[in-house]
Design a protein around this motif. Sequence first.
Motif, PDB file in Angstrom:
ATOM      1  N   ARG A  21       0.805  -1.218   0.000  1.00  0.00           N
ATOM      2  CA  ARG A  21       0.000   0.000   0.000  1.00  0.00           C
ATOM      3  C   ARG A  21       0.839   1.270   0.000  1.00  0.00           C
ATOM      4  O   ARG A  21       0.394   2.314  -0.452  1.00  0.00           O
ATOM      5  N   ASP A  22       2.053   1.193   0.547  1.00  0.00           N
ATOM      6  CA  ASP A  22       2.961   2.347   0.572  1.00  0.00           C
ATOM      7  C   ASP A  22       4.383   1.846   0.767  1.00  0.00           C
ATOM      8  O   ASP A  22       4.637   0.648   0.716  1.00  0.00           O
ATOM      9  N   ASN A  23       5.324   2.753   1.024  1.00  0.00           N
ATOM     10  CA  ASN A  23       6.728   2.371   1.177  1.00  0.00           C
ATOM     11  C   ASN A  23       7.033   1.605   2.447  1.00  0.00           C
ATOM     12  O   ASN A  23       8.041   0.907   2.521  1.00  0.00           O
ATOM     13  N   ASP A  24       6.195   1.719   3.468  1.00  0.00           N
ATOM     14  CA  ASP A  24       6.446   1.075   4.752  1.00  0.00           C
ATOM     15  C   ASP A  24       5.998  -0.386   4.714  1.00  0.00           C
ATOM     16  O   ASP A  24       4.820  -0.688   4.543  1.00  0.00           O
ATOM     17  N   GLU A  25       6.946  -1.288   4.877  1.00  0.00           N
ATOM     18  CA  GLU A  25       6.651  -2.725   4.825  1.00  0.00           C
ATOM     19  C   GLU A  25       5.688  -3.161   5.932  1.00  0.00           C
ATOM     20  O   GLU A  25       4.970  -4.146   5.790  1.00  0.00           O
ATOM     21  N   LYS A  26       5.655  -2.418   7.027  1.00  0.00           N
ATOM     22  CA  LYS A  26       4.747  -2.741   8.131  1.00  0.00           C
ATOM     23  C   LYS A  26       3.274  -2.594   7.732  1.00  0.00           C
ATOM     24  O   LYS A  26       2.402  -3.179   8.356  1.00  0.00           O
ATOM     25  N   ASN A  27       2.999  -1.816   6.698  1.00  0.00           N
ATOM     26  CA  ASN A  27       1.624  -1.583   6.257  1.00  0.00           C
ATOM     27  C   ASN A  27       1.151  -2.572   5.193  1.00  0.00           C
ATOM     28  O   ASN A  27       0.032  -2.476   4.722  1.00  0.00           O
ATOM     29  N   ASP A  28       2.018  -3.526   4.833  1.00  0.00           N
ATOM     30  CA  ASP A  28       1.614  -4.529   3.854  1.00  0.00           C
ATOM     31  C   ASP A  28       0.549  -5.441   4.453  1.00  0.00           C
ATOM     32  O   ASP A  28       0.518  -5.684   5.650  1.00  0.00           O
ATOM     33  N   VAL A  29      -0.327  -5.956   3.597  1.00  0.00           N
ATOM     34  CA  VAL A  29      -1.349  -6.911   4.015  1.00  0.00           C
ATOM     35  C   VAL A  29      -0.988  -8.255   3.397  1.00  0.00           C
ATOM     36  O   VAL A  29      -0.730  -8.343   2.199  1.00  0.00           O
ATOM     37  N   LYS A  30      -0.940  -9.308   4.235  1.00  0.00           N
ATOM     38  CA  LYS A  30      -0.650 -10.654   3.754  1.00  0.00           C
ATOM     39  C   LYS A  30      -1.906 -11.497   3.886  1.00  0.00           C
ATOM     40  O   LYS A  30      -2.591 -11.436   4.903  1.00  0.00           O
ATOM     41  N   GLY A  31      -2.208 -12.269   2.862  1.00  0.00           N
ATOM     42  CA  GLY A  31      -3.385 -13.124   2.930  1.00  0.00           C
ATOM     43  C   GLY A  31      -3.676 -13.785   1.606  1.00  0.00           C
ATOM     44  O   GLY A  31      -2.816 -13.871   0.730  1.00  0.00           O
ATOM     45  N   ASN A  32      -4.914 -14.272   1.470  1.00  0.00           N
ATOM     46  CA  ASN A  32      -5.355 -14.961   0.267  1.00  0.00           C
ATOM     47  C   ASN A  32      -6.522 -14.204  -0.359  1.00  0.00           C
ATOM     48  O   ASN A  32      -7.369 -13.679   0.348  1.00  0.00           O
ATOM     49  N   ILE A  33      -6.572 -14.199  -1.685  1.00  0.00           N
ATOM     50  CA  ILE A  33      -7.659 -13.554  -2.412  1.00  0.00           C
ATOM     51  C   ILE A  33      -8.941 -14.353  -2.196  1.00  0.00           C
ATOM     52  O   ILE A  33      -8.944 -15.580  -2.329  1.00  0.00           O
ATOM     53  N   VAL A  34     -10.022 -13.656  -1.866  1.00  0.00           N
ATOM     54  CA  VAL A  34     -11.319 -14.302  -1.672  1.00  0.00           C
ATOM     55  C   VAL A  34     -12.263 -13.933  -2.809  1.00  0.00           C
ATOM     56  O   VAL A  34     -12.896 -14.804  -3.413  1.00  0.00           O
ATOM     57  N   ALA A  35     -12.396 -12.652  -3.101  1.00  0.00           N
ATOM     58  CA  ALA A  35     -13.306 -12.173  -4.140  1.00  0.00           C
ATOM     59  C   ALA A  35     -12.877 -10.781  -4.577  1.00  0.00           C
ATOM     60  O   ALA A  35     -12.032 -10.156  -3.930  1.00  0.00           O
ATOM     61  N   TRP A  36     -13.485 -10.289  -5.660  1.00  0.00           N
ATOM     62  CA  TRP A  36     -13.178  -8.940  -6.140  1.00  0.00           C
ATOM     63  C   TRP A  36     -14.298  -8.449  -7.039  1.00  0.00           C
ATOM     64  O   TRP A  36     -15.125  -9.214  -7.512  1.00  0.00           O
ATOM     65  N   ASP A  37     -14.316  -7.140  -7.223  1.00  0.00           N
ATOM     66  CA  ASP A  37     -15.190  -6.521  -8.216  1.00  0.00           C
ATOM     67  C   ASP A  37     -14.371  -5.470  -8.940  1.00  0.00           C
ATOM     68  O   ASP A  37     -13.144  -5.498  -8.884  1.00  0.00           O
ATOM     69  N   SER A  38     -15.013  -4.525  -9.580  1.00  0.00           N
ATOM     70  CA  SER A  38     -14.278  -3.554 -10.397  1.00  0.00           C
ATOM     71  C   SER A  38     -13.453  -2.567  -9.581  1.00  0.00           C
ATOM     72  O   SER A  38     -12.546  -1.933 -10.115  1.00  0.00           O
ATOM     73  N   GLU A  39     -13.742  -2.420  -8.280  1.00  0.00           N
ATOM     74  CA  GLU A  39     -13.048  -1.422  -7.468  1.00  0.00           C
ATOM     75  C   GLU A  39     -12.260  -1.986  -6.296  1.00  0.00           C
ATOM     76  O   GLU A  39     -11.263  -1.394  -5.887  1.00  0.00           O
ATOM     77  N   VAL A  40     -12.709  -3.097  -5.697  1.00  0.00           N
ATOM     78  CA  VAL A  40     -12.065  -3.621  -4.500  1.00  0.00           C
ATOM     79  C   VAL A  40     -11.747  -5.108  -4.624  1.00  0.00           C
ATOM     80  O   VAL A  40     -12.341  -5.828  -5.425  1.00  0.00           O
ATOM     81  N   VAL A  41     -10.794  -5.542  -3.793  1.00  0.00           N
ATOM     82  CA  VAL A  41     -10.420  -6.950  -3.677  1.00  0.00           C
ATOM     83  C   VAL A  41     -10.591  -7.327  -2.212  1.00  0.00           C
ATOM     84  O   VAL A  41     -10.162  -6.588  -1.324  1.00  0.00           O
ATOM     85  N   MET A  42     -11.216  -8.472  -1.960  1.00  0.00           N
ATOM     86  CA  MET A  42     -11.367  -8.964  -0.594  1.00  0.00           C
ATOM     87  C   MET A  42     -10.250  -9.967  -0.329  1.00  0.00           C
ATOM     88  O   MET A  42     -10.062 -10.920  -1.090  1.00  0.00           O
ATOM     89  N   VAL A  43      -9.509  -9.726   0.761  1.00  0.00           N
ATOM     90  CA  VAL A  43      -8.374 -10.569   1.124  1.00  0.00           C
ATOM     91  C   VAL A  43      -8.620 -11.138   2.519  1.00  0.00           C
ATOM     92  O   VAL A  43      -8.930 -10.389   3.450  1.00  0.00           O
ATOM     93  N   ARG A  44      -8.465 -12.460   2.657  1.00  0.00           N
ATOM     94  CA  ARG A  44      -8.577 -13.093   3.965  1.00  0.00           C
ATOM     95  C   ARG A  44      -7.173 -13.155   4.559  1.00  0.00           C
ATOM     96  O   ARG A  44      -6.280 -13.804   4.027  1.00  0.00           O
ATOM     97  N   LYS A  45      -6.994 -12.428   5.666  1.00  0.00           N
ATOM     98  CA  LYS A  45      -5.705 -12.387   6.339  1.00  0.00           C
ATOM     99  C   LYS A  45      -5.469 -13.683   7.099  1.00  0.00           C
ATOM    100  O   LYS A  45      -6.359 -14.512   7.235  1.00  0.00           O
ATOM    101  N   ARG A  46      -4.257 -13.867   7.594  1.00  0.00           N
ATOM    102  CA  ARG A  46      -3.888 -15.085   8.312  1.00  0.00           C
ATOM    103  C   ARG A  46      -4.733 -15.303   9.561  1.00  0.00           C
ATOM    104  O   ARG A  46      -4.959 -16.428   9.973  1.00  0.00           O
ATOM    105  N   ASN A  47      -5.227 -14.216  10.178  1.00  0.00           N
ATOM    106  CA  ASN A  47      -6.055 -14.328  11.379  1.00  0.00           C
ATOM    107  C   ASN A  47      -7.534 -14.513  11.036  1.00  0.00           C
ATOM    108  O   ASN A  47      -8.397 -14.369  11.889  1.00  0.00           O
ATOM    109  N   ARG A  48      -7.826 -14.822   9.770  1.00  0.00           N
ATOM    110  CA  ARG A  48      -9.163 -15.109   9.234  1.00  0.00           C
ATOM    111  C   ARG A  48     -10.062 -13.886   9.067  1.00  0.00           C
ATOM    112  O   ARG A  48     -11.213 -14.019   8.700  1.00  0.00           O
TER     113      ARG A  48
END
Length: 71
Positions: A21-48
């Motif tokens: 999302r930006d230069n700071d690695e701490k702000n990264d989101v890790k997870g799996n793709i669940v769904a998406w549409d034309s504007e957003v992506v839903m990601v399931r993080k490791r904590n569900r």
Amino acid sequence: MINDETLNEYRISGILIRVIRDNDEKNDVKGNIVAWDSEVVMVRKRNRKVVKLSREYIYQPYKEERICLEP
């Protein structure tokens, strides 16, 4: 912006992805793709928890070296 084919590939294979999302690695989101549409992506993080993220962010497999954004 990430295309539908790549998102579908990540979802079907269950690849752990990183959302930059930006230069700071701490702000990264890790997870799996669940769904998406034309504007957003839903990601399931490791904590569900599921988060909605803009398709404008950078999506890459977590195994790959992190892309560095220009300031």
